[in-house]
Design an enzyme around this catalytic site. Structure first.
Site, mmCIF file in Angstrom:
data_model
loop_
_atom_site.group_PDB
_atom_site.id
_atom_site.type_symbol
_atom_site.label_atom_id
_atom_site.label_comp_id
_atom_site.label_asym_id
_atom_site.label_seq_id
_atom_site.Cartn_x
_atom_site.Cartn_y
_atom_site.Cartn_z
ATOM 1 N N GLU A 107 -21.719 -5.475 -14.271
ATOM 2 C CA GLU A 107 -22.629 -6.278 -13.460
ATOM 3 C C GLU A 107 -24.067 -5.992 -13.884
ATOM 4 O O GLU A 107 -24.414 -4.845 -14.143
ATOM 5 C CB GLU A 107 -22.419 -5.966 -11.977
ATOM 6 C CG GLU A 107 -21.028 -6.329 -11.503
ATOM 7 C CD GLU A 107 -20.805 -6.056 -10.015
ATOM 8 O OE1 GLU A 107 -21.759 -5.607 -9.329
ATOM 9 O OE2 GLU A 107 -19.684 -6.301 -9.524
ATOM 10 N N HIS A 110 -21.455 -10.364 -6.250
ATOM 11 C CA HIS A 110 -21.236 -9.142 -5.469
ATOM 12 C C HIS A 110 -21.899 -9.250 -4.087
ATOM 13 O O HIS A 110 -22.769 -8.446 -3.717
ATOM 14 C CB HIS A 110 -21.774 -7.910 -6.202
ATOM 15 C CG HIS A 110 -21.072 -6.642 -5.806
ATOM 16 N ND1 HIS A 110 -20.779 -5.645 -6.698
ATOM 17 C CD2 HIS A 110 -20.601 -6.214 -4.612
ATOM 18 C CE1 HIS A 110 -20.169 -4.653 -6.082
ATOM 19 N NE2 HIS A 110 -20.061 -4.980 -4.805
ATOM 20 N N ASP A 159 0.867 -1.178 0.000
ATOM 21 C CA ASP A 159 0.000 0.000 0.000
ATOM 22 C C ASP A 159 0.903 1.226 0.000
ATOM 23 O O ASP A 159 1.536 1.536 1.003
ATOM 24 C CB ASP A 159 -0.911 0.015 1.224
ATOM 25 C CG ASP A 159 -2.024 1.058 1.098
ATOM 26 O OD1 ASP A 159 -1.748 2.149 0.555
ATOM 27 O OD2 ASP A 159 -3.149 0.778 1.534
ATOM 28 N N ALA A 214 -13.093 -6.401 -4.038
ATOM 29 C CA ALA A 214 -13.020 -4.930 -4.015
ATOM 30 C C ALA A 214 -13.864 -4.327 -5.127
ATOM 31 O O ALA A 214 -15.052 -4.064 -4.935
ATOM 32 C CB ALA A 214 -11.568 -4.483 -4.124
ATOM 33 N N ARG A 215 -13.269 -4.129 -6.314
ATOM 34 C CA ARG A 215 -13.986 -3.536 -7.436
ATOM 35 C C ARG A 215 -13.658 -4.299 -8.703
ATOM 36 O O ARG A 215 -12.509 -4.704 -8.938
ATOM 37 C CB ARG A 215 -13.605 -2.059 -7.640
ATOM 38 C CG ARG A 215 -13.695 -1.181 -6.417
ATOM 39 C CD ARG A 215 -15.029 -1.220 -5.721
ATOM 40 N NE ARG A 215 -16.147 -0.804 -6.543
ATOM 41 C CZ ARG A 215 -17.413 -0.960 -6.193
ATOM 42 N NH1 ARG A 215 -17.711 -1.571 -5.060
ATOM 43 N NH2 ARG A 215 -18.384 -0.540 -6.981
ATOM 44 N N ASP A 264 -15.781 -11.688 -6.589
ATOM 45 C CA ASP A 264 -17.103 -11.275 -6.125
ATOM 46 C C ASP A 264 -17.588 -10.048 -6.881
ATOM 47 O O ASP A 264 -18.760 -9.681 -6.789
ATOM 48 C CB ASP A 264 -17.043 -10.972 -4.624
ATOM 49 C CG ASP A 264 -18.398 -10.595 -4.058
ATOM 50 O OD1 ASP A 264 -19.356 -11.370 -4.261
ATOM 51 O OD2 ASP A 264 -18.499 -9.528 -3.414
#
Length: 527
Positions: free
Chosen positions: A259, A278, A169, A229-230, A254
């Site tokens: 979507e 999701h 990070d 996450a995305r 996920d």
């Protein structure tokens, strides 16, 4: 007031709107585009991941003040368009943290122990016990990309399985984390060494397709990757290809670039892949939490202009704004004064803050908002002031200095247009803003009511002529302040009046031979 709700939220959240007398427009099953019938009348809009608010929709939303995302991700909102329109965008960054972290662990465990494949095998009438030999999490390396709140919650759960944590990070300092919990390293090292990789970063221009074929190829052959996450951070076509070639052991997603997931997606035919629709934030607790949180935030903003978790505003908590309200009021008044005195297009703005002020960004926005409000047809507020200035081609500079001045705090503003004008102000111990420098003339002027700025030849008789003209027209003078400058042949006067005068009277004042210019400034009560 009206709020559009276009994705499902809990009844607890809807009750908050009803309690505050806010009309709810139920658009959950409606087609949402720029032609949606309620776009132009809505004051607020609540969405989750199912609604995309693009620039076309936001541009048509002429009364929209706030967009609330019930959840963390905001990539389905055009933040630039919202900011330019002056619309606050809020999210709920904490409400589904635990839910997303637990779902991440569920997918890690499902991958490591072949849970979904074993289940499907039984449904097909097979007993393939030896085919689905798993692996323990103990002593495995878990690479966590993004050590925000969700990433750290995943880390704590993984530590209970005695996993070794690698973290990447670029915005986290090493001393913010315990070295015996996580070892920070470069992204490439994490990818090459981890047995499991989990992604907890936003989707941006830099992170889109971060895991393409080249990056995925750097993973170990027996490693697995998880994304809660995305969508779009992992290139879906490249992941499907990598899995088909057997270059990694598995993956779990996920979230997806589009979507719901298309029936033609290459992911549906990829081996060793777990897909969930999701579900990261889909728990009863998380849904109730994000719903009540975002509805409270939107209600508080629409009714009381209280800010919380605003993603396109430099201060997240409105209580911080209240703490600097006197400085914001001073900056607002300085902008108003410059707006009245600047001639022609504004080329450059300089805002310099000295002394005890720490929150200089909102101070600059307050100044710009007031300066530009009468120069553009649309509303200008804290959210879009900077964008409006940029569109007008104004070069804006903001500086903060702890250097000592004659005042404990000072806001110095310079606006360059056809002329170059400087006004400076300070907030004294009584918390009341005052002008202390007016175009190079030193005086202390309380900022309230109607003020006349007059520059005139520094010769005898001018005060008498001005006073007589105002008196003859039944205009009462509350105060007459005069400043002289030994280096200039002109004097500067500030006259406080009981009420504003009309343009005819200003023109009569300008016709006095010694008067060079007259500006009337009406200072309203602080807001």
């Amino acid at each position: 007031m009206k709020v559009i709700v276009s994705d499902p939220i809990s009844d607890e959240g809807l009750k908050i709107f009803k309690k505050n007398g806010i009309e709810i427009i139920d658009a959950v099953d409606s087609k949402i585009d720029e032609n949606y019938e309620h776009v132009s009348s809505a004051n607020g809009w609540v969405i989750r991941s199912g609604t995309t608010l693009d620039a076309k929709i936001i541009d048509k939303a002429n009364n929209l003040s706030v967009i609330g995302r019930a959840g963390v991700g905001i990539d389905n909102i055009d933040i630039s368009a919202a900011t330019r329109k002056g619309v606050v965008v809020m999210n709920t960054p904490d409400a589904n943290t635990i839910s997303a972290a637990e779902h991440t662990m569920a997918l890690i465990l499902s991958l490591s122990r072949n849970v979904s494949y074993g289940h499907q095998s039984l449904l097909n009438g097979n007993w393939d016990r030896h085919k689905f030999i798993g692996s323990e999490l103990r002593s495995k390396k878990l690479g966590i990309i993004g050590l925000g709140k969700i990433g750290r919650e995943v880390m704590q759960r993984a530590l209970s399985f005695n996993m070794n944590i690698l973290g990447f990070d670029p915005f986290i300092k090493e001393d913010m984390l315990r070295s015996d919990d996580v070892k920070l390293c470069e992204l490439e090292k994490l990818v090459k060494e981890s047995d499991f990789i989990t992604v907890h970063i936003p989707l941006t221009g830099d992170t889109k397709n971060l895991f393409d074929y080249k990056m995925l190829s750097k993973m170990k052959k027996d490693s697995r990757i998880i994304n809660v996450a995305r969508g779009g951070i992992i290139n879906e076509s490249d992941l499907a290809e990598i899995l088909k070639e057997g270059k990694i052991a598995g993956a779990a997603l996920d979230v997806f670039e589009k979507e719901p997931l298309s029936k033609s997606s290459p992911l549906l035919n990829a081996p060793n892949l777990i897909l969930t629709p999701h579900l990261g934030g889909s728990t009863k607790e998380a849904k109730a939490g994000v719903s009540t949180a975002i509805c409270n935030q939107i209600s508080n903003y629409l009714i009381n202009e209280e800010l919380e978790n605003a993603v396109n505003f430099p201060i997240q908590d409105s209580s911080d704004l209240k703490g600097i309200s006197s400085f914001l009021n001073l900056a607002d008044n300085l902008g108003l004064i410059h707006s009245s005195t600047a001639k022609g297009p504004i080329k450059k703005v300089s805002i310099n803050c000295f002394g005890t002020m720490e929150q200089v960004k909102p101070i600059s926005l307050s100044f710009l908002r007031s300066l530009l409000q009468k120069r553009v047809p649309e509303r200008v507020n804290f959210i879009n002031a900077e964008s409006v200035a940029k569109e007008l081609g104004i070069d804006v500079s903001l500086n903060y200095s702890t250097s000592e001045s004659n005042y404990s705090n000072l806001i110095s503003t310079k606006v360059i247009s056809e002329n170059e004008i400087i006004f400076e102000g300070s907030v004294f111990n009584d918390n009341l803003p005052r002008l202390v420098n007016l175009m190079g003339y030193k005086m202390e002027v309380n900022l309230n009511g109607t003020l006349l700025f007059i520059k005139n030849d520094d010769v005898p008789g001018v005060i008498g002529k001005v006073g007589s003209l105002l008196g003859e027209n039944n205009i009462n003078i509350g105060a007459y302040l005069l400043s002289q400058n030994s280096e200039k042949s002109l004097a500067f006067a500030v006259i406080r009046l009981d009420s504003p005068i009309n343009q005819d009277m200003i023109r009569h004042l300008e016709e006095i031979e010694e008067v060079k210019f007259v500006n009337q400034i009406v200072i309203s009560a602080p807001h």
